[in-house]
Design a protein around this motif. Structure first.
Motif, PDB file in Angstrom:
ATOM      1  N   HIS A 142      31.453 -51.819  12.139  1.00 26.21           N
ATOM      2  CA  HIS A 142      30.175 -51.534  11.483  1.00 26.21           C
ATOM      3  C   HIS A 142      29.110 -51.195  12.512  1.00 26.21           C
ATOM      4  O   HIS A 142      28.326 -50.253  12.333  1.00 26.21           O
ATOM      5  N   GLY A 143      29.096 -51.961  13.618  1.00 23.15           N
ATOM      6  CA  GLY A 143      28.126 -51.698  14.682  1.00 23.15           C
ATOM      7  C   GLY A 143      28.311 -50.333  15.311  1.00 23.15           C
ATOM      8  O   GLY A 143      27.330 -49.638  15.630  1.00 23.15           O
ATOM      9  N   ILE A 144      29.552 -49.924  15.488  1.00 23.57           N
ATOM     10  CA  ILE A 144      29.835 -48.602  16.050  1.00 23.57           C
ATOM     11  C   ILE A 144      29.340 -47.504  15.122  1.00 23.57           C
ATOM     12  O   ILE A 144      28.723 -46.526  15.562  1.00 23.57           O
ATOM     13  N   MET A 145      29.569 -47.670  13.821  1.00 26.82           N
ATOM     14  CA  MET A 145      29.116 -46.669  12.864  1.00 26.82           C
ATOM     15  C   MET A 145      27.589 -46.583  12.842  1.00 26.82           C
ATOM     16  O   MET A 145      27.019 -45.499  12.665  1.00 26.82           O
ATOM     17  N   ILE A 232      36.118 -55.123  26.701  1.00 33.20           N
ATOM     18  CA  ILE A 232      35.336 -55.972  27.593  1.00 33.20           C
ATOM     19  C   ILE A 232      36.296 -56.922  28.307  1.00 33.20           C
ATOM     20  O   ILE A 232      36.960 -57.743  27.685  1.00 33.20           O
ATOM     21  N   THR A 233      36.404 -56.728  29.610  1.00 36.23           N
ATOM     22  CA  THR A 233      37.328 -57.510  30.431  1.00 36.23           C
ATOM     23  C   THR A 233      36.557 -58.119  31.595  1.00 36.23           C
ATOM     24  O   THR A 233      35.797 -57.432  32.271  1.00 36.23           O
ATOM     25  N   TRP A 244      32.134 -62.829  38.989  1.00 39.52           N
ATOM     26  CA  TRP A 244      32.872 -61.913  38.124  1.00 39.52           C
ATOM     27  C   TRP A 244      31.911 -60.908  37.504  1.00 39.52           C
ATOM     28  O   TRP A 244      30.696 -61.085  37.535  1.00 39.52           O
ATOM     29  N   LYS A 245      32.476 -59.856  36.945  1.00 39.15           N
ATOM     30  CA  LYS A 245      31.688 -58.863  36.232  1.00 39.15           C
ATOM     31  C   LYS A 245      32.473 -58.377  35.018  1.00 39.15           C
ATOM     32  O   LYS A 245      33.684 -58.614  34.910  1.00 39.15           O
ATOM     33  N   LEU A 246      31.778 -57.692  34.117  1.00 43.22           N
ATOM     34  CA  LEU A 246      32.407 -57.196  32.905  1.00 43.22           C
ATOM     35  C   LEU A 246      32.688 -55.703  33.016  1.00 43.22           C
ATOM     36  O   LEU A 246      31.826 -54.940  33.443  1.00 43.22           O
ATOM     37  N   LEU A 247      33.899 -55.322  32.644  1.00 42.93           N
ATOM     38  CA  LEU A 247      34.288 -53.917  32.626  1.00 42.93           C
ATOM     39  C   LEU A 247      34.757 -53.536  31.227  1.00 42.93           C
ATOM     40  O   LEU A 247      35.343 -54.348  30.509  1.00 42.93           O
ATOM     41  N   GLY A 248      34.519 -52.296  30.854  1.00 40.15           N
ATOM     42  CA  GLY A 248      35.019 -51.787  29.592  1.00 40.15           C
ATOM     43  C   GLY A 248      36.377 -51.134  29.758  1.00 40.15           C
ATOM     44  O   GLY A 248      36.996 -51.188  30.826  1.00 40.15           O
ATOM     45  N   ASP A 249      36.831 -50.502  28.687  1.00 34.61           N
ATOM     46  CA  ASP A 249      38.106 -49.776  28.726  1.00 34.61           C
ATOM     47  C   ASP A 249      37.962 -48.404  29.369  1.00 34.61           C
ATOM     48  O   ASP A 249      38.949 -47.707  29.573  1.00 34.61           O
ATOM     49  N   GLY A 268      26.426 -51.967  25.199  1.00 36.29           N
ATOM     50  CA  GLY A 268      26.734 -50.897  24.256  1.00 36.29           C
ATOM     51  C   GLY A 268      27.129 -51.444  22.897  1.00 36.29           C
ATOM     52  O   GLY A 268      26.282 -51.802  22.080  1.00 36.29           O
ATOM     53  N   VAL A 269      28.424 -51.529  22.648  1.00 36.49           N
ATOM     54  CA  VAL A 269      28.926 -51.991  21.355  1.00 36.49           C
ATOM     55  C   VAL A 269      28.661 -53.481  21.136  1.00 36.49           C
ATOM     56  O   VAL A 269      28.339 -53.913  20.028  1.00 36.49           O
ATOM     57  N   GLY A 270      28.762 -54.276  22.192  1.00 42.06           N
ATOM     58  CA  GLY A 270      28.656 -55.729  22.075  1.00 42.06           C
ATOM     59  C   GLY A 270      27.462 -56.240  21.287  1.00 42.06           C
ATOM     60  O   GLY A 270      27.631 -57.006  20.320  1.00 42.06           O
ATOM     61  N   PRO A 271      26.241 -55.844  21.643  1.00 38.89           N
ATOM     62  CA  PRO A 271      25.073 -56.358  20.927  1.00 38.89           C
ATOM     63  C   PRO A 271      25.049 -55.989  19.445  1.00 38.89           C
ATOM     64  O   PRO A 271      24.401 -56.671  18.643  1.00 38.89           O
ATOM     65  N   MET A 272      25.750 -54.918  19.089  1.00 40.54           N
ATOM     66  CA  MET A 272      25.746 -54.469  17.693  1.00 40.54           C
ATOM     67  C   MET A 272      26.579 -55.379  16.796  1.00 40.54           C
ATOM     68  O   MET A 272      26.387 -55.410  15.574  1.00 40.54           O
ATOM     69  N   THR A 273      27.506 -56.135  17.386  1.00 38.01           N
ATOM     70  CA  THR A 273      28.424 -56.944  16.595  1.00 38.01           C
ATOM     71  C   THR A 273      27.695 -58.040  15.837  1.00 38.01           C
ATOM     72  O   THR A 273      27.873 -58.206  14.619  1.00 38.01           O
ATOM     73  N   ILE A 274      26.851 -58.816  16.532  1.00 41.07           N
ATOM     74  CA  ILE A 274      26.136 -59.902  15.872  1.00 41.07           C
ATOM     75  C   ILE A 274      25.130 -59.352  14.863  1.00 41.07           C
ATOM     76  O   ILE A 274      24.977 -59.882  13.759  1.00 41.07           O
TER      77      ILE A 274
END
Length: 291
Positions: A142-145, A232-233, A244-249, A268-274
């Motif tokens: 939904h967040g992506i859309m 998110i890895t 550590w740091k966060l990397l995407g695909d 990017g996508v992460g904040p849209m989820t909540i």
């Protein structure tokens, strides 16, 4: 190249939700109420649930956090879900995953009332999504859309490649992108796909959701493509205080210069989820999905 700013967009969506909640209160209507069940003390789950509780407060929702030790029985957890299903004050229920091995995620997911399944994981909501019927769309898709819509990214007739076939992101995204009104031509790829590079090179839109750090390289992307990075890895880093740091695909540094639009990780996508989870809860309070 335009970065799809999930932070800014999620703030805009939450502000819209907060405004509507304020109007509901003025009209004497019910305050939306989200309940979350957390089993054990997984660090990532603790952080995610804490962010959900904080977000509820920001938009004027009520929230309830129900905690259980890892030793809780499956029967006790299912019984609590039954009680929440019957509680007319609670509009949305999420059970934070993962669960301990002795508890069936499938049983838990199917036990939640579809009308309170604001995570959008229940088979009834997944089935309605496939049919194009009103449903709760899982939060990340939904967040992506929302990002695609608010940045006016052209989708009609475009070739879209979704990499990853999970029930949480990949499969729902492939359905959403092919629905009427969006009208993309979708190819769903996965770990067994042959000729993935060649398929990606034809794509106008690539949604990478397979959980492998920097998997999508620049030589897999054509000029002007739109890239949505869901991955998110956490990887070790000697350049950060945390170690550590966060990397995407997506190999962002090398892919970004070729893109029209791209989502960063993080932000990017992460904040849209909540924000999307809150949106679903508001829809439940308004009886917009199951009237």
């Amino acid at each position: 190249m335009i970065r799809l700013d999930g932070k800014q967009t999620s703030v805009a969506l939450k502000n819209e939700i907060a405004e509507e909640v304020a109007k509901r209160k003025e009209q004497g209507l019910k305050q939306p109420h989200l309940a979350a069940i957390l089993v054990g003390n997984n660090g990532a789950s603790e952080t995610y649930v804490a962010n959900k509780v904080k977000a509820c407060k920001e938009v004027g929702f009520k929230s309830s956090l129900i905690r259980y030790e890892t030793s809780v029985s499956e029967e006790e957890l299912l019984s609590r879900i039954d009680k929440i299903n019957q509680d007319q004050d609670i509009d949305g229920l999420i059970v934070q995953l993962p669960l301990p091995d002795h508890i069936s995620e499938e049983k838990v997911t199917e036990r939640i009332n579809p009308n309170k399944d604001v995570d959008g994981f229940h088979p009834q909501n997944m089935g309605r999504l496939a049919l194009g019927s009103p449903c709760y769309v899982s939060a990340t898709p939904h967040g992506i859309m929302e990002l695609i819509s608010r940045y006016n990214i052209e989708t009609s007739g475009k070739k879209c490649v979704v990499i990853g076939r999970s029930n949480i992101v990949g499969r729902p995204m492939s359905i959403l992108m092919s629905q009427k009104g969006i009208d993309a031509t979708v190819t769903l790829c996965h770990s067994r796909t042959v000729g993935l590079k060649e398929i990606c090179l034809e794509a106008d839109i690539i949604i990478a959701a397979l959980g492998k750090a920097e998997f999508l390289k620049a030589d897999m992307v054509k000029e002007g493509a739109t890239i949505i990075d869901v991955g998110i890895t956490r990887v070790p880093s000697d350049k950060t205080k945390s170690g550590w740091k966060l990397l995407g695909d997506v190999d962002f540094e090398n892919v970004a210069p070729k893109c029209s639009f791209i989502t960063p990780v993080p932000g990017g996508v992460g904040p849209m989820t909540i924000a999307s989870l809150l949106y679903n809860t508001l829809m439940s309070a308004k009886n917009e999905i199951y009237k």
